[in-house]
Enzyme design. Structure first.
Site, mmCIF file in Angstrom:
data_model
loop_
_atom_site.group_PDB
_atom_site.id
_atom_site.type_symbol
_atom_site.label_atom_id
_atom_site.label_comp_id
_atom_site.label_asym_id
_atom_site.label_seq_id
_atom_site.Cartn_x
_atom_site.Cartn_y
_atom_site.Cartn_z
ATOM 1 N N ALA A 199 0.845 -1.205 0.000
ATOM 2 C CA ALA A 199 0.000 0.000 0.000
ATOM 3 C C ALA A 199 0.872 1.245 0.000
ATOM 4 O O ALA A 199 0.526 2.275 0.577
ATOM 5 C CB ALA A 199 -0.933 -0.013 1.204
ATOM 6 N N ASP A 244 -0.662 -4.704 3.230
ATOM 7 C CA ASP A 244 0.687 -4.200 3.531
ATOM 8 C C ASP A 244 1.123 -4.757 4.884
ATOM 9 O O ASP A 244 0.289 -4.913 5.786
ATOM 10 C CB ASP A 244 0.695 -2.662 3.566
ATOM 11 N N ARG A 279 14.132 1.872 -5.214
ATOM 12 C CA ARG A 279 15.539 2.295 -5.146
ATOM 13 C C ARG A 279 15.652 3.757 -4.731
ATOM 14 O O ARG A 279 14.681 4.524 -4.833
ATOM 15 C CB ARG A 279 16.260 2.036 -6.466
ATOM 16 N N ARG A 319 18.272 -0.761 -10.232
ATOM 17 C CA ARG A 319 17.164 -1.653 -9.857
ATOM 18 C C ARG A 319 17.715 -3.000 -9.393
ATOM 19 O O ARG A 319 17.162 -3.639 -8.494
ATOM 20 C CB ARG A 319 16.219 -1.854 -11.044
ATOM 21 N N VAL A 343 4.941 -5.835 -10.082
ATOM 22 C CA VAL A 343 5.450 -4.476 -10.329
ATOM 23 C C VAL A 343 6.820 -4.299 -9.671
ATOM 24 O O VAL A 343 7.661 -3.525 -10.130
ATOM 25 C CB VAL A 343 4.453 -3.418 -9.779
ATOM 26 N N ASN A 374 10.534 -4.274 -8.392
ATOM 27 C CA ASN A 374 11.807 -4.321 -9.138
ATOM 28 C C ASN A 374 12.837 -5.222 -8.480
ATOM 29 O O ASN A 374 12.764 -5.444 -7.266
ATOM 30 C CB ASN A 374 12.377 -2.905 -9.226
ATOM 31 N N HIS A 406 13.149 -4.002 -18.467
ATOM 32 C CA HIS A 406 12.803 -2.724 -17.824
ATOM 33 C C HIS A 406 14.112 -2.138 -17.294
ATOM 34 O O HIS A 406 14.442 -2.266 -16.125
ATOM 35 C CB HIS A 406 11.809 -2.974 -16.689
HETATM 36 N N1 LIG Z 1 7.778 -2.188 -12.696
HETATM 37 C C1 LIG Z 1 7.836 -0.875 -12.702
HETATM 38 O O1 LIG Z 1 7.766 -0.252 -13.743
HETATM 39 C C2 LIG Z 1 7.960 -0.135 -11.403
HETATM 40 C C3 LIG Z 1 7.654 1.223 -11.331
HETATM 41 C C4 LIG Z 1 7.732 1.869 -10.104
HETATM 42 C C5 LIG Z 1 8.120 1.167 -8.966
HETATM 43 N N2 LIG Z 1 8.429 -0.143 -9.081
HETATM 44 C C6 LIG Z 1 8.820 -0.922 -7.915
HETATM 45 O O2 LIG Z 1 7.661 -1.149 -7.121
HETATM 46 C C7 LIG Z 1 8.058 -1.361 -5.772
HETATM 47 C C8 LIG Z 1 7.219 -0.477 -4.859
HETATM 48 O O3 LIG Z 1 7.500 0.867 -5.088
HETATM 49 P P1 LIG Z 1 6.789 1.990 -4.169
HETATM 50 O O4 LIG Z 1 7.231 3.294 -4.673
HETATM 51 O O5 LIG Z 1 5.349 1.710 -4.059
HETATM 52 O O6 LIG Z 1 7.481 1.691 -2.765
HETATM 53 P P2 LIG Z 1 6.933 2.065 -1.314
HETATM 54 O O7 LIG Z 1 8.057 1.914 -0.371
HETATM 55 O O8 LIG Z 1 6.202 3.343 -1.357
HETATM 56 O O9 LIG Z 1 5.859 0.919 -1.023
HETATM 57 C C9 LIG Z 1 6.206 -0.412 -0.842
HETATM 58 C C10 LIG Z 1 5.271 -0.977 0.195
HETATM 59 O O10 LIG Z 1 5.487 -2.384 0.273
HETATM 60 C C11 LIG Z 1 5.248 -2.742 1.621
HETATM 61 N N3 LIG Z 1 5.803 -4.061 1.870
HETATM 62 C C12 LIG Z 1 7.095 -4.425 2.010
HETATM 63 N N4 LIG Z 1 7.170 -5.747 2.235
HETATM 64 C C13 LIG Z 1 5.913 -6.228 2.228
HETATM 65 C C14 LIG Z 1 5.350 -7.520 2.392
HETATM 66 N N5 LIG Z 1 6.091 -8.600 2.588
HETATM 67 N N6 LIG Z 1 4.011 -7.646 2.331
HETATM 68 C C15 LIG Z 1 3.224 -6.567 2.130
HETATM 69 N N7 LIG Z 1 3.712 -5.323 1.957
HETATM 70 C C16 LIG Z 1 5.034 -5.156 2.003
HETATM 71 C C17 LIG Z 1 5.890 -1.630 2.423
HETATM 72 O O11 LIG Z 1 5.412 -1.593 3.759
HETATM 73 C C18 LIG Z 1 5.498 -0.409 1.603
HETATM 74 O O12 LIG Z 1 4.299 0.187 2.078
HETATM 75 C C19 LIG Z 1 9.558 -1.090 -5.740
HETATM 76 O O13 LIG Z 1 10.267 -2.304 -5.813
HETATM 77 C C20 LIG Z 1 9.796 -0.269 -6.978
HETATM 78 O O14 LIG Z 1 11.114 -0.358 -7.452
HETATM 79 C C21 LIG Z 1 8.368 -0.791 -10.265
HETATM 80 O O1 LIG Z 2 13.231 3.438 -11.575
HETATM 81 C C1 LIG Z 2 12.792 2.804 -10.623
HETATM 82 O O2 LIG Z 2 13.523 2.327 -9.745
HETATM 83 C C2 LIG Z 2 11.320 2.597 -10.480
HETATM 84 C C3 LIG Z 2 10.679 2.133 -11.735
HETATM 85 O O3 LIG Z 2 11.279 0.995 -12.250
HETATM 86 C C4 LIG Z 2 10.594 3.197 -12.770
HETATM 87 O O4 LIG Z 2 10.968 2.955 -13.915
HETATM 88 O O5 LIG Z 2 10.126 4.290 -12.441
#
Ligand SMILES: NC(=O)c1ccc[n+]([C@@H]2O[C@H](COP(=O)([O-])OP(=O)(O)OC[C@H]3O[C@@H](n4cnc5c(N)ncnc54)[C@H](O)[C@@H]3O)[C@@H](O)[C@H]2O)c1
Ligand SMILES: O=C(O)C[C@H](O)C(=O)O
Length: 448
Positions: free
Chosen positions: A146, A170, A219, A225, A255, A257, A313
């Protein structure tokens, strides 16, 4: 027998001849009519004297998807029902009439009309109450994590008003409950009936039709990543196993990384068929390219840019410029090669650019919307071609590794990997992306 013509059929007609020929008993959905108005496509009676000489729509050269659990190759999708309980058009030609030219290549990767996403549109609908895949209970999307990405994804999903429940999960249960309540308070503002809950575990969330995994560390400046791999692999592996136990028929959208590696890891950990484990990155990377190239003179609106981001990615992202158009014109005719190359580089580095600006955490608005878009494309069977991380099945000469490829999604996940013609250097870059991801997977800690 009557045929139902949808918006994607209008897209295909626009790419061929600007006329959609329909039989006297056929049904043209209101959305298709709206799309036809937008694109200037004429809907004509096929029985009139000027019957088209063009070939009827053809089924794409699908390579199918490998259903590991059943050991069979399948591109089937499950029929669904609309939110109001009536039958969905899952057997409509939307599923059978891709926008292919006579050579069998994808003619247009244009996203569907915004009309497809308008609440209250009669076709296609959401999941009806009682259509929940796991138990005949409420239709439910679970968003694990969340945090920043999770809350935006949940907001878009609730706002779409196509499922009974969106549940945020979460480890910080208070955060999940707080974000859920805050989101529930927007129901009158966005006019949705979807219930929103926030809980601490996937078990408490209950069986889901779709599970979006955003849990894990983002990150920080100075990190790649790949630096997230061991922390996030432990989280994603554990979650995927528990999701498989709680929601054995769900489709998982990863989603977290590093995306390609985490998606493959979720697949092996869940032991789901590969068609039900997808990764979100290509929708985001494509949107970034569209948004950034639209800032260039002469390109026009971002939505008029027809392009797709494939590969990894990250560094090995491939944006095939040989396929990219703006309002139907090849992009290299609109923008100089130097500017095109600069925009591709900027799109490839956009995640890092946002991380550098935010100084804490990473991008979340476009990522959250992109994840929701994938889920909505499945629920609504929008039939659009989008990029998703999927298990390569031999298409493009790549096998047994997750990477971004053009796909069509159905209610039950991956329907097909779409083969689009690429320039030799684009194909080589895509294959290289597969090899680099495979190497990183080989180096991944095994205990996760
Ligand atoms: N694929 C993509 O294009 C893309 C884009 C953006 C972010 N991401 C990735 O998505 C992930 C989340 O990013 P964010 O900005 O939301 O981070 P964030 O820190 O805002 O949120 C992550 C949440 O995950 C929760 N969490 C951690 N371990 C958990 C578990 N075992 N069970 C339930 N909840 C858990 C944390 O408490 C936190 O609230 C990161 O790994 C980021 O790199 C990927
Ligand atoms: O760049 C990141 O670490 C988050 C995500 O993969 C993005 O592309 O925004």
């Amino acid at each position: 027998m009557s045929t139902i013509w949808g918006a994607s059929d209008v897209d295909a007609a626009a790419a061929r001849s600007a006329t959609l020929r329909v039989g006297p008993r056929d049904i043209v959905t209101p959305l298709a009519r709206e799309r036809a108005r937008e694109l200037g496509v004429t809907i004509a009676d096929a029985d009139t004297a000027d019957r088209p000489t063009t070939a009827p729509p053809v089924t794409p050269p699908s390579s199918g998807t490998t259903d590991r659990a059943q050991g069979t190759r399948s591109s089937a999708t499950t029929a669904g029902t609309r939110r109001n309980g009536s039958s969905s058009p899952s057997s409509s030609p939307m599923a059978l009439t891709p926008d292919l030219d006579s050579a069998g290549s994808v003619h247009s990767m244009r996203p569907p009309s915004p009309a497809l996403f308008r609440r209250g549109a009669p076709l296609p609908g959401g999941l009806s109450s009682g259509s929940g895949v796991a138990d005949g209970g409420p239709s439910r999307v679970v968003v694990v994590g969340a945090g920043h990405v999770g809350m935006i994804a949940a907001m878009r999903l609730a706002d779409a008003d196509v499922v009974d429940e969106v549940v945020l999960v979460d480890i910080d249960e208070g955060r999940a409950a707080g974000v859920a309540l805050d989101l529930q308070h927007t129901a009158p503002l966005s006019d949705f009936t979807t219930r929103v809950r926030g809980v601490g575990t996937v078990e408490e969330a209950g069986p889901a039709d779709y599970v979006v995994i955003t849990a894990g560390r983002p990150r920080q400046p100075g990190m790649t990543r790949a630096d997230l791999v061991s922390t996030n692999a432990a989280i994603v592996g554990d979650l995927a196993r528990r999701v498989a136990a709680t929601s054995p028929r769900a489709v998982i959208v990863v989603v977290t990384n590093p995306l390609d590696e985490m998606t493959q890891h979720a697949w092996t950990s869940s032991e789901f068929p590969s068609s039900r484990v997808l990764g979100m990155a290509g929708v985001l990377d494509t949107a970034r390219f569209q948004a950034l190239i639209a800032l260039e003179d002469g390109v026009g609106r971002a939505r008029s840019v027809d392009a797709v981001a494939l590969g990894s990615h990250g560094e090995e992202m491939v944006i095939p410029l040989s396929r990219a158009t703006s309002a139907g014109r090849p992009l290299p005719q609109v923008v100089s090669q130097a500017r095109l190359d600069a925009v591709v580089d900027r799109a490839r580095g956009s995640g890092g650019e946002v991380v550098g600006l935010l100084k804490t955490g990473s991008a979340f608005m476009a990522p959250g919307m992109s994840a929701a878009r994938m889920v909505l494309a499945m629920i609504r069977e929008s039939d659009e071609v989008m990029s998703a991380a999927v298990l390569a099945d031999g298409s493009y000469g790549i096998s047994d590794v997750y990477l971004g490829l053009p796909v069509r999604l159905g209610r039950r996940g991956l329907r097909e990997i779409v083969t689009i013609p690429l320039a030799p250097e684009e194909l080589a870059a895509l294959r290289d992306a597969g090899e680099r991801i495979r190497e990183r997977l080989g180096a991944m800690p095994q205990a996760s």
